[in-house]
Scaffold this active site. Structure first.
Site, PDB file in Angstrom:
ATOM      1  N   ARG A   1     -36.522 -20.975  37.928  1.00 23.38           N
ATOM      2  CA  ARG A   1     -36.824 -21.764  36.732  1.00 23.38           C
ATOM      3  C   ARG A   1     -36.589 -23.256  36.966  1.00 23.38           C
ATOM      4  O   ARG A   1     -37.244 -24.093  36.327  1.00 23.38           O
ATOM      5  CB  ARG A   1     -35.975 -21.269  35.550  1.00 23.38           C
ATOM      6  CG  ARG A   1     -36.507 -19.974  34.964  1.00 23.38           C
ATOM      7  CD  ARG A   1     -35.671 -19.476  33.822  1.00 23.38           C
ATOM      8  NE  ARG A   1     -36.321 -18.358  33.137  1.00 23.38           N
ATOM      9  CZ  ARG A   1     -35.712 -17.545  32.313  1.00 23.38           C
ATOM     10  NH1 ARG A   1     -34.422 -17.698  32.047  1.00 23.38           N
ATOM     11  NH2 ARG A   1     -36.373 -16.564  31.739  1.00 23.38           N
TER      12      ARG A   1
ATOM     13  N   GLY B   1     -39.804 -13.194  27.054  1.00 19.30           N
ATOM     14  CA  GLY B   1     -39.968 -13.009  25.620  1.00 19.30           C
ATOM     15  C   GLY B   1     -41.103 -13.827  25.053  1.00 19.30           C
ATOM     16  O   GLY B   1     -41.883 -13.348  24.216  1.00 19.30           O
TER      17      GLY B   1
ATOM     18  N   GLY C   1     -39.171 -12.817  32.951  1.00 17.79           N
ATOM     19  CA  GLY C   1     -37.985 -11.997  32.747  1.00 17.79           C
ATOM     20  C   GLY C   1     -37.568 -11.222  33.977  1.00 17.79           C
ATOM     21  O   GLY C   1     -37.551 -11.735  35.097  1.00 17.79           O
TER      22      GLY C   1
ATOM     23  N   LYS D   1     -36.369  -0.353  26.797  1.00 18.10           N
ATOM     24  CA  LYS D   1     -36.611   0.240  25.480  1.00 18.10           C
ATOM     25  C   LYS D   1     -38.052   0.111  25.003  1.00 18.10           C
ATOM     26  O   LYS D   1     -38.674  -0.941  25.150  1.00 18.10           O
ATOM     27  CB  LYS D   1     -35.685  -0.413  24.453  1.00 18.10           C
ATOM     28  CG  LYS D   1     -34.203  -0.197  24.719  1.00 18.10           C
ATOM     29  CD  LYS D   1     -33.368  -0.894  23.653  1.00 18.10           C
ATOM     30  CE  LYS D   1     -31.870  -0.667  23.870  1.00 18.10           C
ATOM     31  NZ  LYS D   1     -31.066  -1.358  22.828  1.00 18.10           N
TER      32      LYS D   1
END
Length: 399
Positions: free
Chosen positions: A41, A380, A356, A206
């Site tokens: 990043r 996200g 991510g 999830k």
């Protein structure tokens, strides 16, 4: 989309002007050594910083790191980031020990043309993330007072309605940096008319975390491949035994509905690597995905699944991948993620890694980053863009 860009700012001239750059320097730092374990990043924002420095701007960089609770916390200091940034630009980076206090003011006042400063973690100030607009705006006033122009190059934060992302642009002439422009350009291809076959590969823990993007993409994709911890809820929805694998009971009905609506376009693993415990040295074996032993938990997709996924990926012209296929941080459970990633690198078409953990896996597994069409810096933010949500940071730049 009507957004002024970094090139527009450079055309106006920035020599001798102070430019506030919102970057996403939220990098992983080893708790023991304090060393940055992945500087991707930081490297991503270098093109924007270099362009501003070479044009003679005094560059003030601001970022968050981790999730401190609105107060200074040594665990989340940006000091190591300042040191690494200095190494990468081959120049000294002044570091302020606060965000808008005495140290920040002194550092900013001492900046000359072409120099760079990094202020301490924005989230050390409660105004950065406050839901109280007045508190957030008061912090934005202090940040904006440092500069004559604002550049947002923090795509990983544009889905947050935070002071440095949403409120500062209203107070300064504002522009999108190189990274933000590239991210929007890439993701807009995926939501427009992507070249087909269009294959999406989703992993991670999830179903609930990815439900909105599944709902948004399912009508648009030719195939949707699902691995990672989330696959076990889908397998359970098909009536299969999943042992002690990660399971979201409340999502079983939703998964059953998605499978029915997909009309065969969702592909699940046919075998998994099942372990006795969630541990790097746990005993493990490859078992059929429809019959995982009751005392074992799946920690990776199996070799037959990798082959099946790779065959679908090989025929694609557009691929979006978000989420690892297993616990890639543990060597015994990294083969699935590696196999799928390698299949994506061989695609003759447009490939996007959705930031991510997927981006982290690419670097951790030593894969050639240039083999992918684009590696996003915002997990996200990427997902919310594909879901069709309005991203506060982008909306602020459009005003």
């Amino acid at each position: 989309m009507s957004i002024r860009t970094l090139d527009d700012l450079l055309a106006e001239g920035v020599s001798g002007r102070r430019v506030l750059v919102r970057a996403d320097l939220n990098v992983p730092i080893d708790k023991g050594s304090g060393a940055i374990t992945d500087d991707g990043r930081i490297r991503a924002v270098l093109p924007t910083l270099t362009a501003l420095r070479e044009a003679g701007a005094a560059v003030i960089v601001v970022s968050h790191l981790g999730r401190p609770k609105g107060a200074p916390d040594p665990k989340y200091t940006l000091a190591p980031v300042a040191a690494r940034l200095g190494e990468l630009i081959d120049a000294s980076v002044s570091f302020a020990s606060d965000t808008v206090g005495e140290s920040a003011r002194a550092v900013v006042d001492g900046l000359a043309a072409g120099q760079v400063a990094l202020l301490e973690n924005l989230r050390f100030n409660p105004g950065e993330t406050s839901k109280d607009a007045a508190e957030r705006e008061a912090f934005a006033d202090q940040l904006a007072a440092f500069a004559q122009a604002y550049v947002d190059d923090a795509f990983g934060a544009v889905h947050r309605k935070h002071a440095s992302v949403y409120d500062v642009p209203a107070r300064l002439p504002h522009f999108a940096g190189r990274l933000v422009l590239r991210e929007v350009e890439v993701l807009s291809k995926l939501t427009g008319e992507p070249e087909r076959p269009y294959v999406v590969v989703l992993g991670g823990s999830k179903v609930s975390d990815k439900l909105a993007v599944i709902e948004a993409l399912l009508p648009k994709v030719d195939r949707l491949l699902i691995g990672g911890g989330m696959c076990f809820t889908f397998l359970k929805a098909q009536g299969h035994e999943v042992g002690t694998s990660l399971l979201e009971d409340e999502m079983i009905g939703t998964c059953r509905d998605l499978l029915a609506r997909a009309d065969g376009r969702i592909l699940l693993p046919v075998d998994v690597v099942a372990a006795t415990a969630f541990a790097p040295d746990a005993a493990h074996e490859v078992v059929p995905a429809d019959n995982i032993p009751q005392t074992r938990l799946g920690l990776d997709i199996g070799p037959r699944s990798v082959v099946a996924f790779a065959e679908v990926i090989a025929g694609a012209r557009t691929v979006f991948w978000n989420g690892p296929m297993g616990v890639f941080e543990m060597a015994a459970f990294a083969a699935g993620t590696r196999g799928v990633a390698e299949a994506i690198t061989a695609v003759d078409g447009f490939t996007v890694v959705g930031g991510g953990d997927s981006a982290a896996a690419v670097r951790a597994l030593g894969l050639d980053e240039s083999s992918f069409g684009h590696i996003s810096t915002g997990g996200g933010a990427s997902l919310e863009y594909l879901e069709g949500k309005t991203l506060p940071g982008i909306a602020a730049l459009e005003k």
